[in-house]
Design an enzyme around this catalytic site. Sequence first.
Site, mmCIF file in Angstrom:
data_model
loop_
_atom_site.group_PDB
_atom_site.id
_atom_site.type_symbol
_atom_site.label_atom_id
_atom_site.label_comp_id
_atom_site.label_asym_id
_atom_site.label_seq_id
_atom_site.Cartn_x
_atom_site.Cartn_y
_atom_site.Cartn_z
ATOM 1 C CE1 TYR A 266 -3.307 -2.906 0.595
ATOM 2 C CE2 TYR A 266 -2.143 -3.306 2.650
ATOM 3 C CZ TYR A 266 -3.050 -3.703 1.695
ATOM 4 O OH TYR A 266 -3.717 -4.885 1.844
ATOM 5 C CG ASP A 495 -12.046 -13.554 6.824
ATOM 6 O OD1 ASP A 495 -11.148 -14.075 7.507
ATOM 7 O OD2 ASP A 495 -11.830 -12.671 5.976
#
Length: 689
Positions: A266, A495
């Site tokens: 990022y 998740d």
Amino acid sequence: MRAFFVTGTDTDAGKTAVTAGLLLALSRLGTEAFAVKPVQTGCTEKGGVPEAPDVAAWRAAGGRGEALFTFRVPCSPHLAARLEGARLEVSTLARACRECLSPGRVTLFEGAGGLYVPLNEEESMLDLMRELHLPVLLVVGNRLGCLNHALLSLDALDMAGLPVAGMVLCRTTPPSLADAGTSPEAEALILGDNAARLAEEGKKRGVPLLADIPYDASFSPADAACMDALAARLEGAARLLAQEEDHGEEEKERLAFDRAHLWHPYTSALNPLPVLDVAGASGARLLLADGRELVDGMSSWWCRVHGYGNRRLVQAVQRQAARLSHVMFGGLTHAPAVELGRRLLRLLPPGMEHIFLADSGSVAVEVAVKMAVQFHQSAGHGEKCRFAALRGAYHGDTLGAMSLCDPVTGMHTLFSGILPKQLFVERPSCRFHAPYDPSSFEPMERALRTHAHELAAVVVEPVVQGAGGMWFYHPSYLRDLRALCDELGILLIADEIATGFGRTGRMFACEWAGISPDIMCVGKALTGGMMTLSAVAATGRVAEGISRADAARGGGVFMHGPTFMGNPLACAAACASLDELCASPWQDRVQALEKRLAHGLEPCRSLPGVADVRVLGAIGVMEREEPVDVAAWQDFFTARGVWIRPFGYTVYVMPPFIASEEEVDTLTRAMVEAAASAAAHGGTPTRGE
Ligand code: PMP
């Protein structure tokens, strides 16, 4: 600041003589030198003061030094301590050793016996060396069998990740006495060959043989001529120890290459955010190449729950690397995969029966999505191929996983043309610690009832939404979701990549709600952060659904099979990590971390610029009113000896479970200071405050 650990291949290898000789040789080179005996057994008492024999010997030879922990009985440290009702601990010893370090002088720490000499029931001298992480000088007692001892020691040091500065061969006993039955000629041959072989073996390993000290130069501290000869033989070694090493240039070049060529997450390839050079890590601390230490507040993005350098994990990987590091999983299997499967099924919520081993968290999410689609397809419902997800969610960076991330803070705008269009529902508004408000479930209920015909599954991060904003919501939401999914024939995918393995205070966050999903993804802490691995668990119903043999609809096989599926090294690391977790008091540790984090972060609440402070399990969050300037906050934290990397509106910590109270306090103190500095400087903390 130069320091070394002097160890031997055995007791009576000649460490004390070599240390004394080095002290003398160093002082002749004009280098101040000091020796430290962390543990000395066999001490006598003189006027109520313990006299350490090795220290006395160094002093008699003109050197300076001290002993830190002294015991009377001349035996192994663990036993000598026990006989006096004491217990030695590596952490205490290491702290005391570090206090002896001083800039401008060479410090020599001399061990007791060889590497595996016990300090207590669990720890050995090698653990102390590992903790101090100093270059090692290995003194090899020149006698029959010493090559074996020397090579074993070098291997053990290598496996412990310790640099070896060099070896010194030393004969401590008069020739004919030592190896009875060997003729003087044969013995001379053996000793000479030892030196030649050791030099050769050392060359292969990049470890120089610095000196070969014969018996006639053996140690007698009061004998000036003998000490003179010894110091002369050790002059080369002393020069090496005295050399100031400057890694500054090397580090600069490494960082320059990194900046020019390596992509970091990022950030821009051409104008990246700054990075720090990590040389090693131990416990809850990162050791930087420039010598600084940072308390790790991130557990390397959730995964290093046992911290760094955990023996059980390191050894499991080393052992497995030597046995079988990788083999394809198609048509083959192996013990580490089977063992991991066994362990996971014991831990996972009830109903989970089939495990797919994948490479990373994102891939696990892809696998789960494909499982859900194939499940409905083989039941003749090919139209059920969309997914519902929550706003504020994060499920990974691959295309399928990315399509399930928050559409605003995720990367949807960049990839809108290629991403599948999923159904987004507002994030659960009912907070974890508030009483459950059933109306918070209404948006989800409306969405699912409207779209049930096209939905394969709902995907959620149970209880804690992580990278999408660190939001903690009420477990009852999950109970409602489970019931509605069952009613509408929609699969529930949990998740647990970030939340799994204890982070929230439960082994899995689903346990807060007492529910089992149809498909569950785990990763991150699965291997204790040793390497990448994830697993997707499915119920018998899901596996049976997919496996329904129907050639027209895909032949009943699940269509995924990465090259590194079930990688034995990663499976062995995961087995060791789960064993370590289960053998540890992790619930108590996480609970204690929760208390400490809540207490430490409390002062943030009243500071301007802080929108919220929340803590759950071993996760502490300060939410900001404005997005953070990552580089400025990171810089502020680094200057205060902590590693905290904020994102978006959140500044958060999730330390390794083994972090000490002191380390946790260091983290929270830095967060409070940063918030206070930000309040005084327009929202961004300023270094030097
Ligand atoms: N799901 C969740 C909840 C995560 O937090 C992450 C990683 N931050 C992922 C999936 C993706 O895992 P990985 O980075 O291993 O691909």
